[in-house]
Design a protein around this motif. Sequence first.
Motif, PDB file in Angstrom:
ATOM      1  N   GLU A   1      -8.786   4.277  -2.370  1.00 48.97           N
ATOM      2  CA  GLU A   1      -9.120   5.677  -1.883  1.00 48.97           C
ATOM      3  C   GLU A   1      -7.871   6.522  -2.165  1.00 48.97           C
ATOM      4  N   GLN A   2      -6.695   5.646  -2.355  1.00 47.95           N
ATOM      5  CA  GLN A   2      -5.394   6.539  -2.845  1.00 47.95           C
ATOM      6  C   GLN A   2      -4.888   7.238  -1.599  1.00 47.95           C
ATOM      7  N   ILE A   3      -5.190   6.189  -0.478  1.00 48.70           N
ATOM      8  CA  ILE A   3      -4.097   6.849   0.822  1.00 48.70           C
ATOM      9  C   ILE A   3      -2.824   6.291   0.443  1.00 48.70           C
ATOM     10  N   PRO A   4      -1.618   6.935   0.585  1.00 49.06           N
ATOM     11  CA  PRO A   4      -0.328   6.533   0.161  1.00 49.06           C
ATOM     12  C   PRO A   4       0.150   5.228   0.811  1.00 49.06           C
ATOM     13  N   ALA A   5       0.688   4.418   0.348  1.00 51.96           N
ATOM     14  CA  ALA A   5       1.216   3.104   1.053  1.00 51.96           C
ATOM     15  C   ALA A   5       2.014   3.470   2.054  1.00 51.96           C
ATOM     16  N   THR A   6       2.825   4.607   1.881  1.00 54.83           N
ATOM     17  CA  THR A   6       3.656   5.123   3.080  1.00 54.83           C
ATOM     18  C   THR A   6       2.924   5.329   4.306  1.00 54.83           C
ATOM     19  N   VAL A   7       1.688   5.912   4.148  1.00 57.87           N
ATOM     20  CA  VAL A   7       0.983   6.482   5.236  1.00 57.87           C
ATOM     21  C   VAL A   7       0.429   5.076   5.967  1.00 57.87           C
TER      22      VAL A   7
ATOM     23  N   ILE B   1       0.543  -3.888   0.149  1.00 57.38           N
ATOM     24  CA  ILE B   1       0.998  -2.307  -0.182  1.00 57.38           C
ATOM     25  C   ILE B   1       2.301  -2.496  -0.825  1.00 57.38           C
ATOM     26  N   GLY B   2       3.113  -3.438  -0.801  1.00 56.99           N
ATOM     27  CA  GLY B   2       4.364  -3.779  -1.343  1.00 56.99           C
ATOM     28  C   GLY B   2       4.578  -3.141  -2.716  1.00 56.99           C
TER      29      GLY B   2
ATOM     30  N   LEU C   1       7.233  -0.130  -3.496  1.00 57.69           N
ATOM     31  CA  LEU C   1       8.283   0.222  -4.345  1.00 57.69           C
ATOM     32  C   LEU C   1       8.246   1.229  -5.547  1.00 57.69           C
ATOM     33  N   LYS C   2       7.033   1.512  -5.871  1.00 56.10           N
ATOM     34  CA  LYS C   2       7.061   2.791  -6.761  1.00 56.10           C
ATOM     35  C   LYS C   2       7.455   3.894  -6.105  1.00 56.10           C
TER      36      LYS C   2
END
Length: 213
Positions: free
Chosen positions: A32-38, A79-80, A84-85
């Motif tokens: 769903e493209q929830i950011p990994a940082t979130v 999410i790693g 990294l991106k």
Amino acid sequence: MTREELLKAIITELQKGKIKDFNEHVQEALREQIPATVLLNDAFLVAMQNVADKWSQGKAFIPEVLIAARCLNSGLDLIGPELLKHNVETKGIIVLGTVKTDLHDIGKNLVGLMLKSKGFEVIDLGVDVAPEKFVEAVKTYQPDYVCMSALLTTSMPSMKQTVEALIAAGLRDSVKICVGGAPVTLAYCQQIGADIYEPDAITLAQRLLDLSS
């Protein structure tokens, strides 16, 4: 599920250690493209802080903490690549291990878990770690901290030997050395020339976070 519902489900499943449902919802969140940082800041770390709070209040016990840790590590693996991106900055790098002749790992694992939950990158060397292996890890990873654990009084001299090995290698001034475990005291920490002693994993993680801020 809405984004808020998905994050709430991830928090709940991590806290309960329901790894299958947790992994499925983390993967759904990434689709769903929830950011990994979130996911990291608003779900994983929130859940682990809740677990840490319950543990410190005596409302959660080591088995519950460890199953939450299993979920956290699984989620970090998922999410790693996305983190990294985005070049997410860690709070610091920590080399962690139970010292030579000591095979106990529950305390060490709890320390690693709490440090990860505060945003540190943890290099876990495992148990029965010789001074030379700590030295090699410092050369390789250039950490901010070296954390040593011991549960046996007979293994405590390995902490002193590790400090001496870091001095001999010319690396002592490049890291802060933390020691802990049931038989370890502040007096022993000072006696062997280490820098930091805390009586439990939660207190240590918070202190290192405060130092890194």
